[in-house]
Write a protein that holds these residues in place. Structure first.
Motif, mmCIF file in Angstrom:
data_model
loop_
_atom_site.group_PDB
_atom_site.id
_atom_site.type_symbol
_atom_site.label_atom_id
_atom_site.label_comp_id
_atom_site.label_asym_id
_atom_site.label_seq_id
_atom_site.Cartn_x
_atom_site.Cartn_y
_atom_site.Cartn_z
ATOM 1 N N GLN A 1 -13.741 -2.259 -2.445
ATOM 2 C CA GLN A 1 -14.512 -1.195 -2.774
ATOM 3 C C GLN A 1 -14.397 0.209 -2.128
ATOM 4 N N GLU A 2 -13.828 0.126 -0.732
ATOM 5 C CA GLU A 2 -13.405 1.401 0.060
ATOM 6 C C GLU A 2 -12.020 1.572 -0.606
ATOM 7 N N SER A 3 -11.577 2.800 -0.151
ATOM 8 C CA SER A 3 -10.251 3.332 -0.178
ATOM 9 C C SER A 3 -9.741 2.928 1.084
ATOM 10 N N VAL A 4 -8.279 2.997 1.309
ATOM 11 C CA VAL A 4 -7.508 2.712 2.399
ATOM 12 C C VAL A 4 -8.006 3.976 3.348
ATOM 13 N N HIS A 5 -8.148 4.912 3.191
ATOM 14 C CA HIS A 5 -8.639 5.989 4.269
ATOM 15 C C HIS A 5 -9.939 5.638 4.933
ATOM 16 N N GLU A 6 -11.017 5.163 3.854
ATOM 17 C CA GLU A 6 -12.266 4.556 4.458
ATOM 18 C C GLU A 6 -12.034 3.312 5.496
ATOM 19 N N ILE A 7 -10.996 2.547 4.951
ATOM 20 C CA ILE A 7 -10.857 1.017 5.703
ATOM 21 C C ILE A 7 -10.184 1.702 7.264
ATOM 22 N N LEU A 8 -9.442 2.710 7.269
ATOM 23 C CA LEU A 8 -8.859 3.277 8.478
ATOM 24 C C LEU A 8 -9.995 3.707 9.343
ATOM 25 N N MET A 9 -10.722 4.554 8.759
ATOM 26 C CA MET A 9 -11.800 5.094 9.558
ATOM 27 C C MET A 9 -12.621 4.076 10.128
ATOM 28 N N ILE B 1 0.910 -1.363 -0.045
ATOM 29 C CA ILE B 1 -0.176 0.045 -0.013
ATOM 30 C C ILE B 1 0.902 1.321 0.082
ATOM 31 N N PRO B 2 0.998 1.944 -1.133
ATOM 32 C CA PRO B 2 1.790 3.273 -1.109
ATOM 33 C C PRO B 2 1.648 4.208 -0.155
ATOM 34 N N HIS B 3 0.226 4.402 0.314
ATOM 35 C CA HIS B 3 0.033 5.694 1.152
ATOM 36 C C HIS B 3 -1.675 5.619 1.573
ATOM 37 N N GLU B 4 -1.824 6.292 2.580
ATOM 38 C CA GLU B 4 -3.089 6.393 3.281
ATOM 39 C C GLU B 4 -4.364 6.429 2.085
ATOM 40 N N TYR B 5 -4.274 7.438 1.101
ATOM 41 C CA TYR B 5 -5.335 7.792 0.437
ATOM 42 C C TYR B 5 -5.333 6.982 -1.136
ATOM 43 N N SER B 6 -4.794 5.838 -1.231
ATOM 44 C CA SER B 6 -4.756 5.162 -2.240
ATOM 45 C C SER B 6 -5.941 4.162 -2.210
ATOM 46 N N THR B 7 -6.145 3.665 -3.344
ATOM 47 C CA THR B 7 -7.153 2.312 -3.595
ATOM 48 C C THR B 7 -6.494 1.438 -4.064
ATOM 49 N N ILE B 8 -7.118 0.283 -3.476
ATOM 50 C CA ILE B 8 -6.834 -1.158 -4.058
ATOM 51 C C ILE B 8 -7.482 -1.885 -4.730
ATOM 52 N N VAL B 9 -7.246 -2.538 -5.834
ATOM 53 C CA VAL B 9 -8.234 -3.007 -6.846
ATOM 54 C C VAL B 9 -8.771 -4.275 -6.095
ATOM 55 N N GLY B 10 -9.737 -4.419 -6.372
ATOM 56 C CA GLY B 10 -10.848 -5.662 -5.856
ATOM 57 C C GLY B 10 -11.237 -5.078 -4.317
#
Length: 171
Positions: A81-89, A70-79
């Motif tokens: 639905q949520e962004s990394v930021h949303e997962i953290l929240m 994961i390159p940074h907190e605001y990236s998205t991951i293919v596969g």
């Protein structure tokens, strides 16, 4: 010099619970009355009580998440639905209970497609998840999601900076 007449009540202070309820597993509500007070005392007492109670509150929470690729907190991951930021929240909203002070580790390993909930967290026996249905992420493709978590129990209210609660990159 003008003297203001101040009346002092000889009645003793009364502390009364007016309303108390549990809205759900993660939210409790209480309303109290303290009387009699003269003008201006309510704000002073209320602020002091709030600070004292927040300083004494004990709690357990997720303070750090680690994952690979994961390159940074605001990236998205293919596969996912949520962004990394949303997962953290979503991870920050999980309510935990523990009887041990200090730091311990936990992790999430899930395979998609499907939903990832708090039930998927593998934690030590001393940590209890209050609401197992708390949503974390939705995996839309057959991928593996593995996140290492740091769980801490401490006393006193402190706001964690977004910098300290972040998805760290493991190289």
């Amino acid at each position: 010099m003008v003297r203001e007449k101040v009346t002092v009540s000889t009645r003793t202070l009364q502390w009364k619970c007016v309303e108390s309820r549990v809205d759900n597993k993660r939210l409790c509500y209480g309303r109290f009355i303290l009387s009699p007070l003269i003008k201006g005392q309510a704000d002073t007492i209320g602020i002091a009580m709030r600070r004292a109670l927040l300083g004494e509150i004990e709690g357990t929470c997720i303070t750090r998440a680690k994952s690979e690729k994961i390159p940074h907190e605001y990236s998205t991951i293919v596969g996912i639905q949520e962004s990394v930021h949303e997962i953290l929240m979503n991870l920050k909203e999980i309510v935990l209970r523990s009887n041990l002070y200090g730091t311990c580790g936990a992790f999430i390993c899930a395979r998609g497609p499907g939903y990832v909930t708090a039930q998927d967290i593998i934690s030590p026996p001393s940590v209890e998840i209050v609401d197992n249905t708390q949503h974390i992420a939705r995996l839309t493709e057959p991928i593996d999601l593995c996140i290492g978590l740091q769980i801490e129990r401490n006393r006193g209210y402190s706001i964690k900076d977004q910098i300290t609660f972040k998805m760290e990159v493991i190289l």
